[in-house]
Design a protein around this motif. Structure first.
Motif, PDB file in Angstrom:
ATOM      1  N   THR A 121      21.876  -8.313  12.458  1.00 26.61           N
ATOM      2  CA  THR A 121      22.287  -9.719  12.520  1.00 26.61           C
ATOM      3  C   THR A 121      22.297 -10.301  11.117  1.00 26.61           C
ATOM      4  N   LYS A 122      23.388 -10.981  10.794  1.00 27.94           N
ATOM      5  CA  LYS A 122      23.532 -11.574   9.463  1.00 27.94           C
ATOM      6  C   LYS A 122      24.182 -12.932   9.618  1.00 27.94           C
ATOM      7  N   THR A 123      23.665 -13.922   8.902  1.00 26.48           N
ATOM      8  CA  THR A 123      24.234 -15.273   8.919  1.00 26.48           C
ATOM      9  C   THR A 123      24.820 -15.569   7.550  1.00 26.48           C
ATOM     10  N   LYS A 179      28.942 -22.068   9.283  1.00 23.18           N
ATOM     11  CA  LYS A 179      27.947 -21.009   9.128  1.00 23.18           C
ATOM     12  C   LYS A 179      28.160 -20.060  10.307  1.00 23.18           C
ATOM     13  N   THR A 224      27.214 -16.452  12.369  1.00 24.50           N
ATOM     14  CA  THR A 224      26.225 -15.409  12.610  1.00 24.50           C
ATOM     15  C   THR A 224      26.940 -14.194  13.176  1.00 24.50           C
ATOM     16  N   SER A 279      26.606 -10.107  14.505  1.00 22.92           N
ATOM     17  CA  SER A 279      25.788  -9.000  14.976  1.00 22.92           C
ATOM     18  C   SER A 279      26.663  -7.774  14.773  1.00 22.92           C
ATOM     19  N   SER A 295      27.836 -16.481  16.809  1.00 28.66           N
ATOM     20  CA  SER A 295      27.781 -17.938  16.856  1.00 28.66           C
ATOM     21  C   SER A 295      28.415 -18.521  15.600  1.00 28.66           C
ATOM     22  N   ARG A 345      31.080 -11.247   4.854  1.00 24.94           N
ATOM     23  CA  ARG A 345      30.313 -10.412   5.783  1.00 24.94           C
ATOM     24  C   ARG A 345      30.124  -9.087   5.197  1.00 24.94           C
TER      25      ARG A 345
END
Length: 169
Positions: free
Chosen positions: A81-83, A99, A101, A103, A109, A169
């Motif tokens: 998971t990275k935001t 912002k 998020t 996975s 999100s 990302r």
């Protein structure tokens, strides 16, 4: 004036008054029309025309806060998971920033960190448009989403900020 043309003039006047009243009621939210949080009109960015779809009613978007930097705001967790916060994009009515998020490569999100809130009209437009844009993002899993009719500037800023986050990302 003969009798037939007089009746036509009255009928025409009644029709115009009725149509004007109906349009006026719909413009100002009266008349039992569904709220725009339930029904929305999207304008395709690919030029393929206008489509109407029903979106569920959602809560108003979060209040605009200070502009975070356009860097990852959370380290990658063990689950992948990275935001990432996209770039703040200046629009005619103010900056828009999202912002995202992830996975793995899936968008899980999207939060709107910053959006125009200068006037009551800005707040009204964006409280309806941002949930639609967020839903479209989660559905399409990319920045290739439709703009929301009536919120073109916000939509374009949202899409640019979203693409910025996806590129990081």
């Amino acid at each position: 004036m003969n009798n037939k043309s007089w009746r036509g003039t009255i009928l025409f006047t009644v029709i115009l008054v009725t149509m004007g009243a109906t349009v006026g009621l719909k413009l100002y939210g009266a008349g039992g029309q569904p709220s725009s949080a339930q029904t929305s009109v999207h304008v395709s960015t690919s030029g393929s025309g206008t489509t109407t779809s029903t979106a569920p009613a959602t809560a108003a978007p979060p209040a605009a806060g200070p502009s975070p930097s356009a860097t990852a705001s959370a380290p990658a967790a063990a689950s992948g998971t990275k935001t990432v916060t996209g770039a703040a994009v200046d629009t005619r009515y103010g900056p828009v920033q999202v912002k995202v998020t992830f996975s793995g490569t899936t968008i899980t999100s999207v939060d709107t960190v910053q959006y125009p809130t200068e006037s009551g009209r800005d707040v009204e437009i964006n409280s309806q448009a941002l949930p639609i844009l967020q839903q479209e993002t989660l559905s399409k899993q990319s920045a290739q989403i439709d703009t929301v009719s009536g919120a073109t500037y916000t939509s374009e800023g949202y899409i640019q900020s979203l693409q910025s986050a996806i590129d990081q990302r």
